[in-house]
Design an enzyme around this catalytic site. Structure first.
Site, PDB file in Angstrom:
ATOM      1  N   HIS A  91      40.240  34.908  24.950  1.00 49.93           N
ATOM      2  CA  HIS A  91      41.200  35.913  25.420  1.00 49.93           C
ATOM      3  C   HIS A  91      41.688  35.634  26.841  1.00 49.93           C
ATOM      4  O   HIS A  91      40.939  35.181  27.695  1.00 49.93           O
ATOM      5  CB  HIS A  91      40.656  37.334  25.272  1.00 49.93           C
ATOM      6  N   ASP A  93      43.300  38.034  28.772  1.00 47.68           N
ATOM      7  CA  ASP A  93      43.232  39.196  29.661  1.00 47.68           C
ATOM      8  C   ASP A  93      41.874  39.286  30.348  1.00 47.68           C
ATOM      9  O   ASP A  93      40.872  38.771  29.851  1.00 47.68           O
ATOM     10  CB  ASP A  93      43.519  40.490  28.877  1.00 47.68           C
ATOM     11  N   ASP A 124      34.651  35.388  32.208  1.00 45.98           N
ATOM     12  CA  ASP A 124      35.097  36.147  31.032  1.00 45.98           C
ATOM     13  C   ASP A 124      36.602  36.244  31.017  1.00 45.98           C
ATOM     14  O   ASP A 124      37.165  37.089  31.690  1.00 45.98           O
ATOM     15  CB  ASP A 124      34.462  37.536  31.063  1.00 45.98           C
ATOM     16  N   GLU A 156      41.956  41.825  24.684  1.00 46.95           N
ATOM     17  CA  GLU A 156      40.578  41.863  24.186  1.00 46.95           C
ATOM     18  C   GLU A 156      39.738  42.914  24.899  1.00 46.95           C
ATOM     19  O   GLU A 156      38.925  43.589  24.289  1.00 46.95           O
ATOM     20  CB  GLU A 156      39.926  40.480  24.328  1.00 46.95           C
ATOM     21  N   HIS A 379      32.711  40.793  34.436  1.00 43.24           N
ATOM     22  CA  HIS A 379      33.143  42.118  34.907  1.00 43.24           C
ATOM     23  C   HIS A 379      32.555  42.493  36.259  1.00 43.24           C
ATOM     24  O   HIS A 379      32.731  43.616  36.727  1.00 43.24           O
ATOM     25  CB  HIS A 379      32.813  43.236  33.886  1.00 43.24           C
TER      26      HIS A 379
END
Ligand SMILES: [Zn+2]
Length: 402
Positions: A91, A93, A124, A156, A379
């Site tokens: 992904h 995003d 990520d 995602e 994150h």
């Protein structure tokens, strides 16, 4: 001279190391945050990645979907060879940077230090997005016969409604028999292959009381106080009632976390009439999401909350998908290649999800998630990728397709 095709693509990937670092650095500088999280979406990042794929001779397909804000959410697909494919689903995003003061360097300017690249989205899912792109490039430029596909998907982080879900439901891209690698679950030294995910339930709770001046609380109903009580009660109930463990999963229990809380009033001296909070629930497949939801509603309907009205909305719901068979071809190929190239034998496990793999599993496709990281950093502030891990993952992806 390399003695076989797999060695050849591994050497090619190694020769791309510097370019992989450059691609990652360029990508970090093009944020791809969902409009719902305050960003502009993946458009600019998709343009950059698509032009890179084209410069390597791939003809790409671009599938765009407008979201609630009218923003176009792009998905890019590239393939090499024909026949039953091994797909890499990554992904574009990222989540937002969060509290900037916790970052030691600019989250949107790649910072390279000690063999690591720091920046939002480097782990990520940037690391394995770059790894999968360069694996495809190595396969193509080696001229080796292989059949692979790459999907760079949108949305995602917030449920994939404008990303992989659309590609699976509406496009004739994926075929029965295709294998799916979704490298969006990384583990230390690549010791784990993710083959199962918990169910996911994201709930928005709106507590409505009555707004008044803070000096006269008796005239109003403080929604903040009731929301806070409700969070604590829901949290306690869920953790005691849904406490069973399944050691195949990491973590081994269901998880229930109060997360986002919406801004209520602008002033300290106003008692808020509305307070909105969210729960992120990741539930072991042995439990039903409907039961979790009904139990949450039962807490809210108790006598002590009778002076406020409480509304529930489902922000996202993913019932658990059937696990990928440990003996499936994609798991076997990944395991064998990781063992040969990295010298470790990864163990199949389940996680709290949710990666794009679950959408494939629900359709009966075999999907496995694997990648390497030093520590769990997705994150978080000061997110990074290790350049060695990025290159090593790319070698595994390329070699497993030969
Ligand atoms: Zn991810």
């Amino acid at each position: 001279m390399p003695d076989n095709a797999a060695d050849k693509v591994v050497l090619l990937v190694e020769s791309y190391r510097g370019e992989m670092v450059d691609t990652m650095s360029a990508m970090v500088a093009i944020p791809a945050i969902s409009p719902a999280s305050g960003g502009k979406g993946e458009g600019a990042r998709a343009d950059f990645l698509e032009s890179l794929l084209k410069s390597w001779g791939f003809s790409t397909m671009r599938y765009e979907y407008s979201d609630q804000t009218g923003t176009k959410r792009p998905n890019i697909v590239a393939t090499y060879g024909t026949g039953t494919r091994t797909w890499f689903i990554v992904h574009m995003d990222t989540v937002a940077e969060g509290d900037r003061s916790l970052w030691k360097t600019d989250p949107f300017k790649a910072h390279i230090e000690d063999g690591k690249i720091f920046g939002r989205g480097t782990n990520d899912n940037g690391q394995d997005l770059v790894a999968a792109m360069y694996a495809l490039r190595a396969l193509k430029s080696s001229g080796i016969s292989a059949s692979v596909g790459l999907a760079l998907v949108a949305d995602e982080e917030l449920g994939s409604e404008y990303g992989i879900q659309k590609l699976i439901e509406e496009k004739n891209i994926f075929m029965p028999g295709d294998l799916f690698v979704v490298p969006d679950f990384l583990s230390t030294n690549g010791l784990k292959i993710e083959v199962a995910e918990k169910g996911a339930l994201w709930i928005k709770v709106t507590v409505t009381g009555k707004q008044v001046h803070a000096s006269t609380p008796a005239l109003g109903v403080n929604a903040n106080r009731y929301a806070s009580m409700l969070i604590t009660e829901i949290d306690g109930m869920l953790h005691s009632k849904y406490s069973e463990e399944d050691m195949m999963y990491s973590p081994s229990t269901s998880t229930f976390e109060p997360t986002k809380r919406e801004k209520n009033v602008d002033s300290i001296n106003i008692i808020p009439g509305t307070d909105i909070f969210y729960f992120d629930c990741r539930v072991l497949p042995k439990y039903k999401l409907d039961d979790v939801l009904n139990d949450i509603k039962a807490v809210a309907s108790s006598e002590k909350f009778k002076s406020v009205s409480i509304g529930f909305e489902i922000a996202n719901r993913e019932d658990p998908a059937p696990p990928t068979d440990m003996d499936s071809e994609v798991v076997k190929k990944l395991k064998a290649t990781v063992k040969r190239l990295c010298g470790v034998e990864p163990k199949p496990i389940g996680i709290g999800g949710g990666t794009c793999a679950a959408f494939f599993r629900r359709k009966g496709y075999a999907a496995a998630s694997w990648g390497t990281e030093r520590e769990s950093i997705a994150h978080q502030p000061n997110e990074y990728t290790s350049i060695d891990d990025m290159v090593a993952d790319a070698k595994v992806f390329a070699a497993m397709c030969v």
